[in-house]
Design a protein around this motif. Structure first.
Motif, PDB file in Angstrom:
ATOM      1  N   UNK B  62       0.846  -1.197   0.000  1.00 22.89           N
ATOM      2  CA  UNK B  62       0.000   0.000   0.000  1.00 22.89           C
ATOM      3  C   UNK B  62       0.880   1.245   0.000  1.00 22.89           C
ATOM      4  N   UNK B  63       0.652   2.095  -0.966  1.00 24.31           N
ATOM      5  CA  UNK B  63       1.439   3.326  -1.068  1.00 24.31           C
ATOM      6  C   UNK B  63       1.049   4.297   0.038  1.00 24.31           C
ATOM      7  N   UNK B  64       2.096   4.932   0.574  1.00 26.94           N
ATOM      8  CA  UNK B  64       1.834   5.986   1.555  1.00 26.94           C
ATOM      9  C   UNK B  64       2.688   7.190   1.215  1.00 26.94           C
ATOM     10  N   UNK B  65       2.034   8.337   1.118  1.00 27.99           N
ATOM     11  CA  UNK B  65       2.738   9.561   0.772  1.00 27.99           C
ATOM     12  C   UNK B  65       3.389  10.126   2.030  1.00 27.99           C
ATOM     13  N   UNK B  66       4.652  10.504   1.898  1.00 30.16           N
ATOM     14  CA  UNK B  66       5.388  11.069   3.018  1.00 30.16           C
ATOM     15  C   UNK B  66       5.556  12.561   2.760  1.00 30.16           C
ATOM     16  N   UNK B  67       5.503  13.383   3.816  1.00 25.48           N
ATOM     17  CA  UNK B  67       5.629  14.831   3.648  1.00 25.48           C
ATOM     18  C   UNK B  67       6.940  15.194   2.968  1.00 25.48           C
ATOM     19  N   UNK B  68       8.003  14.645   3.485  1.00 21.51           N
ATOM     20  CA  UNK B  68       9.310  14.938   2.895  1.00 21.51           C
ATOM     21  C   UNK B  68       9.936  13.680   2.335  1.00 21.51           C
ATOM     22  N   UNK B  69      10.269  13.726   1.070  1.00 17.89           N
ATOM     23  CA  UNK B  69      10.920  12.577   0.447  1.00 17.89           C
ATOM     24  C   UNK B  69       9.957  11.749  -0.376  1.00 17.89           C
ATOM     25  N   UNK B  70      10.504  10.725  -1.029  1.00 24.32           N
ATOM     26  CA  UNK B  70       9.720   9.872  -1.932  1.00 24.32           C
ATOM     27  C   UNK B  70       8.653   9.076  -1.185  1.00 24.32           C
ATOM     28  N   UNK B  71       7.593   8.748  -1.881  1.00 21.05           N
ATOM     29  CA  UNK B  71       6.541   7.921  -1.304  1.00 21.05           C
ATOM     30  C   UNK B  71       7.078   6.525  -0.981  1.00 21.05           C
ATOM     31  N   UNK B  72       6.410   5.898  -0.058  1.00 22.86           N
ATOM     32  CA  UNK B  72       6.832   4.563   0.371  1.00 22.86           C
ATOM     33  C   UNK B  72       5.715   3.564   0.117  1.00 22.86           C
ATOM     34  N   UNK B  73       6.125   2.362  -0.242  1.00 24.06           N
ATOM     35  CA  UNK B  73       5.140   1.302  -0.423  1.00 24.06           C
ATOM     36  C   UNK B  73       5.258   0.332   0.750  1.00 24.06           C
TER      37      UNK B  73
END
Lengths: 112, 112
Positions: B62-73
């Motif tokens: 599941x993708x999760x958007x992070x405030x700073x930096x690339x998104x994480x799966x």
DNA sequence: CTATGTATATAGATAATCTAGGTATACAGT
DNA sequence: ACTGTATACCTAGATTATCTATATACATAG
């Protein structure tokens, strides 16, 4: 099961040959016996491996004619083979310990 | 060292995800940390593995958007993944024990 | 603007193993 | 005579987990 054993074939063969020279068929049967059927070497694995090991100088093969039945190619471990065996056995031991530690097979007493 | 670890990558990843969901980069760093640098997962190994495991239903990403930096799966283990983990961990334990027994790491007192 | 760390992704190469076939001898059963 | 089983070796081709190398993109430090 294939990838489990991957890479362990050589160190197992070397460990047997460190005791005494053996021929291919004997190696397969001996490992099967010692592991109670767990290790089951296929010919397509074992013979090419022995050829490769001979080419690398880890073992030395010698044909012996038997009175009854097909000739056998006995393989003896070389000094270089013993060095490799020692090193590989140590690596596999380390690997196993590291793996089991991560997998939590350390059997630390359960906390709470 | 490659063939030593062959096939162990999946069970290691599953064992981490059994604790909590993690993303790929985190898994790599965590395993490296826990093994004091021994396990060093390459990207070319880890990401294809995660994709394969998701396709097989062992994990769910599941993708999760992070405030700073690339998104994480983030990957979470599924019930089927837990079953596979249990089975694989048992297999690796058996394998390790069998191997070490043949290699003579049993430390039986020397005879004679 | 370059380097480093974070974060994911994939194409192509490598190599150990397996599958499946082959050759040949010896012997037991039919 | 024929068939099957055990012994004993061999190899070609397919499979597949992993590695190398490369790409994209954002954040921060110098």
């Amino acid at each position: 099961m294939t990838d489990l054993r991957r890479g362990s074939t050589q160190v197992l063969v070397l460990s047997l040959l460190a005791e005494e020279p053996m021929y291919g068929y004997q190696i397969a049967k001996e490992l099967e016996h010692r592991s109670e059927g767990y290790f089951d070497f296929k010919e397509g694995t074992l013979y090419p491996l022995l050829h490769r090991m001979e080419k690398e100088g880890l073992v030395k093969g010698e044909w012996q004619v038997v009175e009854k039945g097909p000739s056998r190619k006995y393989y003896a471990i070389t000094p270089e083979g013993r060095k490799t065996l020692e090193k590989s056995a140590a690596e596999w031991t380390t690997f196993s310990q590291r793996l089991l530690k991560i997998l939590g097979q350390e059997a630390e007493p359960a906390s709470t």
